[in-house]
Design a protein around this motif. Structure first.
Motif, short mmCIF file in Angstrom:
data_model
loop_
_atom_site.label_atom_id
_atom_site.label_comp_id
_atom_site.label_asym_id
_atom_site.label_seq_id
_atom_site.Cartn_x
_atom_site.Cartn_y
_atom_site.Cartn_z
N HIS A 107 0.81 -1.22 0.00
CA HIS A 107 0.00 0.00 0.00
C HIS A 107 0.84 1.27 0.00
N MET A 108 2.14 1.15 0.29
CA MET A 108 3.02 2.31 0.29
C MET A 108 4.30 1.98 -0.47
N ARG A 109 4.17 1.88 -1.79
CA ARG A 109 5.27 1.43 -2.64
C ARG A 109 6.57 2.21 -2.44
N PRO A 110 6.55 3.54 -2.26
CA PRO A 110 7.82 4.27 -2.11
C PRO A 110 8.66 3.85 -0.91
N ILE A 111 8.04 3.21 0.09
CA ILE A 111 8.84 2.83 1.28
C ILE A 111 9.55 1.49 1.07
N LEU A 112 9.30 0.81 -0.05
CA LEU A 112 9.84 -0.53 -0.24
C LEU A 112 11.36 -0.60 -0.09
N PRO A 113 12.13 0.27 -0.77
CA PRO A 113 13.59 0.18 -0.58
C PRO A 113 14.00 0.39 0.87
N TYR A 114 13.29 1.28 1.57
CA TYR A 114 13.59 1.52 2.98
C TYR A 114 13.22 0.30 3.83
N ALA A 115 12.08 -0.34 3.49
CA ALA A 115 11.63 -1.51 4.25
C ALA A 115 12.61 -2.67 4.11
N LEU A 116 13.13 -2.87 2.90
CA LEU A 116 14.11 -3.95 2.67
C LEU A 116 15.37 -3.72 3.50
N SER A 117 15.90 -2.50 3.44
CA SER A 117 17.13 -2.22 4.19
C SER A 117 16.88 -2.17 5.69
N PHE A 118 15.67 -1.78 6.09
CA PHE A 118 15.30 -1.81 7.51
C PHE A 118 15.39 -3.24 8.04
N ALA A 119 14.83 -4.19 7.30
CA ALA A 119 14.89 -5.60 7.71
C ALA A 119 16.34 -6.07 7.77
N ALA A 120 17.16 -5.62 6.82
CA ALA A 120 18.57 -6.01 6.81
C ALA A 120 19.29 -5.50 8.05
N GLY A 121 19.05 -4.24 8.40
CA GLY A 121 19.69 -3.67 9.58
C GLY A 121 19.29 -4.39 10.85
N ALA A 122 18.00 -4.73 10.95
CA ALA A 122 17.51 -5.45 12.13
C ALA A 122 18.14 -6.83 12.23
N MET A 123 18.29 -7.51 11.08
CA MET A 123 18.89 -8.84 11.09
C MET A 123 20.37 -8.79 11.48
N ILE A 124 21.08 -7.82 10.96
CA ILE A 124 22.50 -7.70 11.31
C ILE A 124 22.67 -7.38 12.79
N PHE A 125 21.76 -6.59 13.35
CA PHE A 125 21.83 -6.32 14.78
C PHE A 125 21.72 -7.62 15.57
N VAL A 126 20.78 -8.46 15.19
CA VAL A 126 20.59 -9.75 15.89
C VAL A 126 21.85 -10.61 15.78
N VAL A 127 22.45 -10.63 14.59
CA VAL A 127 23.65 -11.45 14.37
C VAL A 127 24.80 -10.99 15.26
N VAL A 128 25.06 -9.69 15.25
CA VAL A 128 26.23 -9.16 15.97
C VAL A 128 25.99 -9.09 17.47
N GLU A 129 24.77 -8.75 17.86
CA GLU A 129 24.45 -8.59 19.28
C GLU A 129 24.25 -9.92 19.99
N GLU A 130 23.69 -10.92 19.27
CA GLU A 130 23.26 -12.12 19.96
C GLU A 130 23.81 -13.43 19.38
N LEU A 131 23.58 -13.69 18.11
CA LEU A 131 23.92 -15.02 17.57
C LEU A 131 25.42 -15.31 17.65
#
Length: 269
Positions: A213-237
């Motif tokens: 429903h908000m196509r312009p945020i797609l590139p931001y949403a993809l990189s947002f998920a990437a940043g969150a995943m890297i945080f989990v990797v470095v902080e915890e896993l």
């Protein structure tokens, strides 16, 4: 099937993350076979999960974010940088607020807001924290299919779901086995272990619906998920995989996980 998921990406995201939830449950079911798990094996599995998430962050999320930004006439680096930083900050904030406890730590070492919750609940919440960005990543990948952007492919979304599902297996075991070791019944340990994956379909549906429903945020949403995943990797896993001093096993597991996810994404995507 590809056409139906393109027309209804939210449904595709839901079905894909039901698969990743199933893989979490399958890993948790290991508790019916073992009460203990060799520490070297656990560290290698945690390293493998970290490797999958690192590879997925670039191949499935950051690279498409940059390509999509270009196709939407944005500066390619802006959504990738802004979204990545926002995703990392978001998980940092959740990590500070959500009470949780990592396996192998004492109850008084629980992170987040102090609470009197049972140790078992805190252990489950630690893995649940991992699964928020994973579900969001899959949801955003499927949501992108409904935007008609050429760099968003059905095969790429499937590859991401497969990679997340594979690494969810050790995460499920990482919850149920410690609970069983602490005296909980096998069945209850399994139920708690699989429950850690329930957040993935929820996060996926939210992520898919937002980008549809908000196509312009797609590139931001993809990189947002990437940043969150890297945080989990470095902080915890990665830190958890090193607790048992099996650094070689954990590191080799990370390399293997990275390669598996890279091959899945490049071959299928």
């Amino acid at each position: 099937m590809e056409l139906s998921f393109t027309n209804n990406p939210v449904l595709g995201a839901l079905l894909a993350t039901l698969f990743t939830w199933f893989m979490t449950a399958l890993g948790a079911a290991v508790v019916f076979l073992f009460k203990e798990i060799n520490r070297k094996v656990l560290d290698a599995m945690l390293g493998f999960a970290a490797g999958v998430m690192i590879a997925a962050s670039f191949w499935s999320l950051l690279e498409p974010s940059i390509e999509m930004a270009a196709s939407l006439n944005m500066k390619e680096w802006v959504p990738a940088a802004v979204g990545f930083l926002a995703g990392g900050f978001f998980l940092w904030a959740v990590d500070k607020i959500l009470p949780h406890l990592h396996a192998g730590m004492k109850t008084e070492e629980a992170e987040g807001i102090k609470t009197s919750w049972q140790r078992s609940i805190l252990l489950v919440l630690a893995i649940t924290l991992h699964n928020i960005p994973e579900g969001l990543a899959v949801g955003v990948a499927f949501g992108a299919l409904g935007t008609n952007i050429s760099s968003a492919t059905f095969a790429g979304a499937i590859a991401l779901a497969m990679g997340i599902g594979i690494q969810n297996f050790p995460e499920g075991a990482a919850v149920s086995i410690p609970l069983r070791r602490e005296g909980m019944s096998r069945w209850k340990s399994f139920l708690y272990g699989q429950a850690s994956g329930v957040v993935e379909p929820i996060a996926a549906v939210i992520g898919a619906a937002m980008v549809v429903h908000m196509r312009p945020i797609l590139p931001y949403a993809l990189s947002f998920a990437a940043g969150a995943m890297i945080f989990v990797v470095v902080e915890e896993l990665i830190p958890e995989s090193q607790l048992g001093k099996n650094t070689d096993c954990a590191t080799l597991g990370t390399i293997l996980g990275f390669v598996v996810m890279m091959v899945l994404d490049v071959a299928l995507g």
